[in-house]
Design a protein around this motif. Sequence first.
Motif, PDB file in Angstrom:
ATOM      1  N   ARG A 152       0.819  -1.208   0.000  1.00  0.00           N
ATOM      2  CA  ARG A 152       0.000   0.000   0.000  1.00  0.00           C
ATOM      3  C   ARG A 152       0.855   1.261   0.000  1.00  0.00           C
ATOM      4  N   ALA A 153       2.076   1.161   0.539  1.00  0.00           N
ATOM      5  CA  ALA A 153       2.942   2.338   0.634  1.00  0.00           C
ATOM      6  C   ALA A 153       4.403   1.901   0.596  1.00  0.00           C
ATOM      7  N   LEU A 154       5.271   2.867   0.326  1.00  0.00           N
ATOM      8  CA  LEU A 154       6.685   2.575   0.147  1.00  0.00           C
ATOM      9  C   LEU A 154       7.536   3.605   0.891  1.00  0.00           C
ATOM     10  N   ILE A 155       8.562   3.133   1.583  1.00  0.00           N
ATOM     11  CA  ILE A 155       9.580   4.013   2.153  1.00  0.00           C
ATOM     12  C   ILE A 155      10.892   3.671   1.471  1.00  0.00           C
ATOM     13  N   ASN A 156      11.403   4.603   0.680  1.00  0.00           N
ATOM     14  CA  ASN A 156      12.645   4.359  -0.053  1.00  0.00           C
ATOM     15  C   ASN A 156      13.824   4.885   0.754  1.00  0.00           C
ATOM     16  N   ALA A 157      14.766   3.999   1.066  1.00  0.00           N
ATOM     17  CA  ALA A 157      15.928   4.361   1.882  1.00  0.00           C
ATOM     18  C   ALA A 157      17.198   3.804   1.255  1.00  0.00           C
ATOM     19  N   THR A 158      17.345   4.029  -0.042  1.00  0.00           N
ATOM     20  CA  THR A 158      18.434   3.399  -0.791  1.00  0.00           C
ATOM     21  C   THR A 158      19.729   4.204  -0.786  1.00  0.00           C
ATOM     22  N   GLY A 159      19.716   5.407  -0.229  1.00  0.00           N
ATOM     23  CA  GLY A 159      20.948   6.156  -0.089  1.00  0.00           C
ATOM     24  C   GLY A 159      21.596   6.527  -1.410  1.00  0.00           C
ATOM     25  N   GLY A 308      31.753  12.785  -4.620  1.00  0.00           N
ATOM     26  CA  GLY A 308      30.399  12.603  -4.149  1.00  0.00           C
ATOM     27  C   GLY A 308      29.600  11.528  -4.860  1.00  0.00           C
ATOM     28  N   PHE A 309      28.321  11.496  -4.524  1.00  0.00           N
ATOM     29  CA  PHE A 309      27.401  10.457  -4.984  1.00  0.00           C
ATOM     30  C   PHE A 309      26.080  11.098  -5.390  1.00  0.00           C
ATOM     31  N   ARG A 310      25.286  10.337  -6.094  1.00  0.00           N
ATOM     32  CA  ARG A 310      23.947  10.778  -6.473  1.00  0.00           C
ATOM     33  C   ARG A 310      22.926   9.817  -5.854  1.00  0.00           C
ATOM     34  N   PRO A 311      21.701  10.271  -5.591  1.00  0.00           N
ATOM     35  CA  PRO A 311      20.699   9.381  -4.988  1.00  0.00           C
ATOM     36  C   PRO A 311      20.392   8.177  -5.877  1.00  0.00           C
ATOM     37  N   GLU A 312      20.245   7.028  -5.264  1.00  0.00           N
ATOM     38  CA  GLU A 312      19.896   5.796  -5.983  1.00  0.00           C
ATOM     39  C   GLU A 312      18.374   5.693  -6.036  1.00  0.00           C
ATOM     40  N   VAL A 313      17.785   6.252  -7.080  1.00  0.00           N
ATOM     41  CA  VAL A 313      16.322   6.287  -7.190  1.00  0.00           C
ATOM     42  C   VAL A 313      15.832   5.833  -8.563  1.00  0.00           C
ATOM     43  N   GLY A 314      16.700   5.228  -9.357  1.00  0.00           N
ATOM     44  CA  GLY A 314      16.311   4.813 -10.700  1.00  0.00           C
ATOM     45  C   GLY A 314      15.152   3.844 -10.727  1.00  0.00           C
ATOM     46  N   VAL A 344      13.532   8.629   2.545  1.00  0.00           N
ATOM     47  CA  VAL A 344      14.304   8.955   3.742  1.00  0.00           C
ATOM     48  C   VAL A 344      15.779   8.721   3.446  1.00  0.00           C
ATOM     49  N   GLY A 345      16.644   9.487   4.127  1.00  0.00           N
ATOM     50  CA  GLY A 345      18.048   9.454   3.768  1.00  0.00           C
ATOM     51  C   GLY A 345      18.294  10.146   2.443  1.00  0.00           C
ATOM     52  N   TYR A 346      17.410  11.058   2.073  1.00  0.00           N
ATOM     53  CA  TYR A 346      17.451  11.763   0.789  1.00  0.00           C
ATOM     54  C   TYR A 346      17.453  13.262   1.071  1.00  0.00           C
ATOM     55  N   GLY A 347      18.381  13.999   0.476  1.00  0.00           N
ATOM     56  CA  GLY A 347      18.396  15.441   0.664  1.00  0.00           C
ATOM     57  C   GLY A 347      18.651  15.832   2.100  1.00  0.00           C
ATOM     58  N   PRO A 348      17.701  16.523   2.753  1.00  0.00           N
ATOM     59  CA  PRO A 348      17.934  17.022   4.113  1.00  0.00           C
ATOM     60  C   PRO A 348      18.083  15.922   5.154  1.00  0.00           C
ATOM     61  N   SER A 349      17.684  14.691   4.841  1.00  0.00           N
ATOM     62  CA  SER A 349      17.824  13.611   5.823  1.00  0.00           C
ATOM     63  C   SER A 349      18.988  12.680   5.501  1.00  0.00           C
ATOM     64  N   ALA A 350      19.916  13.133   4.626  1.00  0.00           N
ATOM     65  CA  ALA A 350      21.062  12.303   4.258  1.00  0.00           C
ATOM     66  C   ALA A 350      22.211  12.491   5.243  1.00  0.00           C
ATOM     67  N   SER A 351      21.913  12.281   6.509  1.00  0.00           N
ATOM     68  CA  SER A 351      22.914  12.253   7.570  1.00  0.00           C
ATOM     69  C   SER A 351      22.372  11.283   8.603  1.00  0.00           C
ATOM     70  N   THR A 352      23.220  10.816   9.518  1.00  0.00           N
ATOM     71  CA  THR A 352      22.726   9.789  10.433  1.00  0.00           C
ATOM     72  C   THR A 352      21.650  10.322  11.377  1.00  0.00           C
ATOM     73  N   ILE A 353      21.789  11.543  11.851  1.00  0.00           N
ATOM     74  CA  ILE A 353      20.744  12.088  12.719  1.00  0.00           C
ATOM     75  C   ILE A 353      19.512  12.446  11.894  1.00  0.00           C
ATOM     76  N   GLY A 354      19.710  12.970  10.682  1.00  0.00           N
ATOM     77  CA  GLY A 354      18.577  13.293   9.822  1.00  0.00           C
ATOM     78  C   GLY A 354      17.810  12.064   9.401  1.00  0.00           C
ATOM     79  N   ALA A 355      18.532  10.962   9.166  1.00  0.00           N
ATOM     80  CA  ALA A 355      17.885   9.711   8.774  1.00  0.00           C
ATOM     81  C   ALA A 355      16.974   9.195   9.876  1.00  0.00           C
ATOM     82  N   ASN A 356      17.419   9.305  11.114  1.00  0.00           N
ATOM     83  CA  ASN A 356      16.575   8.875  12.238  1.00  0.00           C
ATOM     84  C   ASN A 356      15.274   9.660  12.281  1.00  0.00           C
ATOM     85  N   ARG A 357      15.382  10.955  12.174  1.00  0.00           N
ATOM     86  CA  ARG A 357      14.184  11.810  12.246  1.00  0.00           C
ATOM     87  C   ARG A 357      13.267  11.560  11.055  1.00  0.00           C
ATOM     88  N   ALA A 358      13.863  11.356   9.891  1.00  0.00           N
ATOM     89  CA  ALA A 358      13.059  11.120   8.693  1.00  0.00           C
ATOM     90  C   ALA A 358      12.293   9.815   8.794  1.00  0.00           C
TER      91      ALA A 358
END
Length: 380
Positions: A152-159, A308-314, A344-358
């Motif tokens: 029903r829903a998706l959380i993408n956390a592929t970094g 650097g890296f780019r988001p894995e969202v293909g 999550v883990g995308y943009g503003p949440s791409a840090s360990t503390i941001g990932a937790n909050r996201a």
Amino acid sequence: MPGGGGDTGATVDVATVDVVVIGAGQAGLSAAYHLRRRGFAPYRPGDGGGPGTGGFVVLDAGAAPGGAWAHRSPSLRMATVHGFHDLPDAELPPPDPGAPAREVVPGYFAAYEARHALPVVRPVVVHAVRAESEHPDARLLVETDRGVWSTRALINATGTWTRPFLPHYPGRFAGRQLHYADYRGPEEFAGRRVLVVGGGASAIQVLSEVAAVGGTVWATRSEPVYHEGPFTPEYGRAVVAEVEERVRQGLPVRSVVSVTGLGPSVAYRQAEELGALHRRPMFDRLTEHGAVWGEEEVPVDAIVWATGFRPEVGHLAPLGLRSPGGGIALTGTRATADLRVHLVGYGPSASTIGANRAGRAAVNDLVKLLGDPERAPVPA
């Protein structure tokens, strides 16, 4: 390392759940923890390894826990890690500062999966996510190398680790070239001269290590940003807000780390003491034996691209989430174009503390969308 909550059983043909989480790094584990706490039942395989049932599942491409940390350079020690924040409800035991991060963090993740009985299925490679129909309430189909998951829903956390970015520059260099993702420590560069390209924490790590055994040349596209003083909560909020605004507009994301600037880390101090922080602007072109700035050719033996890296969202492409600006616009953690999808883990949440909050924010939003689940037993 043993996969704490992982499952390596038979291929799943079709399975039906409420939420699929893709990725078991910091952001994915945080989301899984909050799904468990909010009452979503963990997925359980069916008899004989066939389709199972449950409220949520975590699909991870790795053969073992650890996410990107399992692939970091053996030379990256806990003392030189550029910041790490504990997962929710599980403090990282104080590690030996000299211990390799690629061993400490995956071990911590494995214990976390087991402690919270998280339904991580691995290794699973996700090829595509598409909607069953054009109806806004249609289920999503997650197509993998181990069958199809209906959710029903998706959380993408592929970094980002699986999408290293290599810029193109004129010319051809005949020596050794590698991206930071493939860097395995300074040993192979002993007695050699190495061009390090990039202005972030990864470049500083490489400079601090290679300069101790050989020569270095440092080049960045723009002047490095140095952050003086402590990293206060107010400064952190301002940094996140800057990245968040770009994501809200659907522009290509900038990492939080790229905005925070270079701080007084252990690696930074080491590089400074070794005299490795004399930055050059980007070169004009490469040659067979080095790089050229104007009329000056500087010979080097190797180039490390810490670019650097780019988001894995293909795999999300069939959902049509990209905005005209080139990025995926988010409202909070939710894809603005699709209520069913969170990143999550995308943009503003791409840090360990941001990932937790996201992870927490995404689950709270999905509970509003899907309704409260029947509460599943939570481990003591």
